[in-house]
Design a protein around this motif. Structure first.
Motif, PDB file in Angstrom:
ATOM      1  N   HIS A   8       0.947  -1.071   0.037  1.00 61.91           N
ATOM      2  CA  HIS A   8      -0.106   0.024   0.006  1.00 61.91           C
ATOM      3  C   HIS A   8       0.924   1.191  -0.063  1.00 61.91           C
ATOM      4  N   GLU A   9       0.553   2.263  -0.621  1.00 64.32           N
ATOM      5  CA  GLU A   9       1.560   3.373  -0.848  1.00 64.32           C
ATOM      6  C   GLU A   9       0.353   4.720  -0.672  1.00 64.32           C
ATOM      7  N   ILE A  10       0.749   5.708   0.074  1.00 68.57           N
ATOM      8  CA  ILE A  10       0.159   6.790   0.260  1.00 68.57           C
ATOM      9  C   ILE A  10       0.950   8.073   0.128  1.00 68.57           C
ATOM     10  N   THR A  11       0.498   9.087  -0.652  1.00 64.25           N
ATOM     11  CA  THR A  11       1.406  10.134  -0.964  1.00 64.25           C
ATOM     12  C   THR A  11       0.867  11.308  -0.258  1.00 64.25           C
ATOM     13  N   SER A  12       1.769  12.305   0.424  1.00 70.68           N
ATOM     14  CA  SER A  12       1.482  13.320   1.106  1.00 70.68           C
ATOM     15  C   SER A  12       2.307  14.610   0.657  1.00 70.68           C
ATOM     16  N   SER A 108       9.342  12.807  -1.623  1.00 69.99           N
ATOM     17  CA  SER A 108       8.960  12.887  -2.872  1.00 69.99           C
ATOM     18  C   SER A 108       9.694  14.152  -3.682  1.00 69.99           C
ATOM     19  N   PRO A 109      10.041  14.274  -4.941  1.00 70.95           N
ATOM     20  CA  PRO A 109      10.602  15.641  -5.292  1.00 70.95           C
ATOM     21  C   PRO A 109      10.174  16.895  -4.966  1.00 70.95           C
ATOM     22  N   ASP A 110       9.016  16.963  -4.807  1.00 75.89           N
ATOM     23  CA  ASP A 110       8.224  18.343  -4.543  1.00 75.89           C
ATOM     24  C   ASP A 110       8.170  18.462  -3.084  1.00 75.89           C
ATOM     25  N   GLY A 111       9.060  18.003  -2.315  1.00 69.47           N
ATOM     26  CA  GLY A 111       9.054  17.978  -0.782  1.00 69.47           C
ATOM     27  C   GLY A 111       8.214  17.243   0.018  1.00 69.47           C
ATOM     28  N   GLY A 112       7.269  16.543  -0.570  1.00 70.66           N
ATOM     29  CA  GLY A 112       6.540  15.865   0.170  1.00 70.66           C
ATOM     30  C   GLY A 112       6.939  14.425   0.649  1.00 70.66           C
ATOM     31  N   SER A 113       6.060  13.623   0.649  1.00 69.60           N
ATOM     32  CA  SER A 113       6.669  12.320   1.093  1.00 69.60           C
ATOM     33  C   SER A 113       5.697  11.032   0.473  1.00 69.60           C
ATOM     34  N   THR A 114       6.028   9.749   0.484  1.00 69.55           N
ATOM     35  CA  THR A 114       5.326   8.870   0.241  1.00 69.55           C
ATOM     36  C   THR A 114       5.494   7.605   1.385  1.00 69.55           C
ATOM     37  N   ILE A 115       4.390   7.216   1.864  1.00 71.38           N
ATOM     38  CA  ILE A 115       4.484   6.022   2.952  1.00 71.38           C
ATOM     39  C   ILE A 115       4.464   4.503   1.808  1.00 71.38           C
ATOM     40  N   LYS A 116       5.566   4.071   1.950  1.00 70.89           N
ATOM     41  CA  LYS A 116       5.285   2.687   1.385  1.00 70.89           C
ATOM     42  C   LYS A 116       4.939   1.493   2.627  1.00 70.89           C
ATOM     43  N   THR A 117       4.091   0.750   2.436  1.00 75.74           N
ATOM     44  CA  THR A 117       3.922  -0.144   3.750  1.00 75.74           C
ATOM     45  C   THR A 117       3.596  -1.483   2.756  1.00 75.74           C
ATOM     46  N   THR A 118       4.300  -2.653   3.334  1.00 74.47           N
ATOM     47  CA  THR A 118       3.937  -3.927   3.094  1.00 74.47           C
ATOM     48  C   THR A 118       3.361  -4.758   4.331  1.00 74.47           C
ATOM     49  N   ILE A 119       2.238  -5.257   3.888  1.00 77.30           N
ATOM     50  CA  ILE A 119       1.486  -5.850   5.010  1.00 77.30           C
ATOM     51  C   ILE A 119       1.193  -7.423   4.925  1.00 77.30           C
ATOM     52  N   HIS A 120       1.861  -8.019   5.809  1.00 75.81           N
ATOM     53  CA  HIS A 120       1.568  -9.479   6.000  1.00 75.81           C
ATOM     54  C   HIS A 120       0.560 -10.005   6.757  1.00 75.81           C
TER      55      HIS A 120
END
Length: 160
Positions: A8-12, A108-120
């Motif tokens: 799952h990925e969420i950008t901010s 992120s290149p724009d100064g924001g971020s992305t949360i990358k989550t692996t769920i088991h």
């Protein structure tokens, strides 16, 4: 026991460090403050917030579940990674041993971020994972993140 894995990925627009601190390290407290319908109370049963810490989260009226216990599995402040497992509670539906999350916040290149989550999802025996349950879980996580993101945007000095 089987293991079903999904990502799952969420950008901010919020910086990686603030997302890491506000959404991963202190999520329970922030969500309880800004979305009390989701979380009523957080109790630390063991530990100091680092690996091995066990928290009981009493869920709010907005949830069909009553409580969940979280165990912090890993924290890496330098690499902005956080791992935890849901180890007890009705959210496991009687067919899961635990649900483990491994999250990494990247810039992120724009100064924001992305949360990358692996769920088991660790099933009990040969229990099957309902894809709709997984989809709903991702939607709820995204919704909670957007609430926390709004708090961070409205409070630029929080979690610097």
């Amino acid at each position: 026991m089987g293991v079903y894995t999904t990502e799952h990925e969420i950008t901010s627009t919020v910086s990686p460090t603030r997302v890491f601190k506000g959404f991963l390290l202190d999520a329970d407290s922030v969500i309880a403050k800004v979305a009390p319908h989701a979380i009523n109370q957080v109790e630390i049963l063991e530990g100091n917030g680092g690996p091995g810490t066990i928290k009981k989260v009493t869920l709010g009226e907005g949830s069909k579940f009553k409580y969940v216990k979280h165990r912090v599995d890993s924290v890496d402040h330098d690499n902005l990674t956080y791992g935890y497992s849901l180890i007890e509670g009705d959210v496991l539906l009687g067919k899961l041993e635990k649900i483990s999350h491994e999250s990494k916040v990247v810039a992120s290149p724009d100064g924001g971020s992305t949360i990358k989550t692996t769920i088991h999802y660790h099933t009990i025996g040969d229990a099957k994972i309902d894809e709709e349950h997984v989809k709903i879980g991702k939607e709820k996580a995204s919704g909670m993140f957007k609430i926390v993101e709004g708090y961070l945007q409205a409070n630029p000095d929080a979690y610097n």
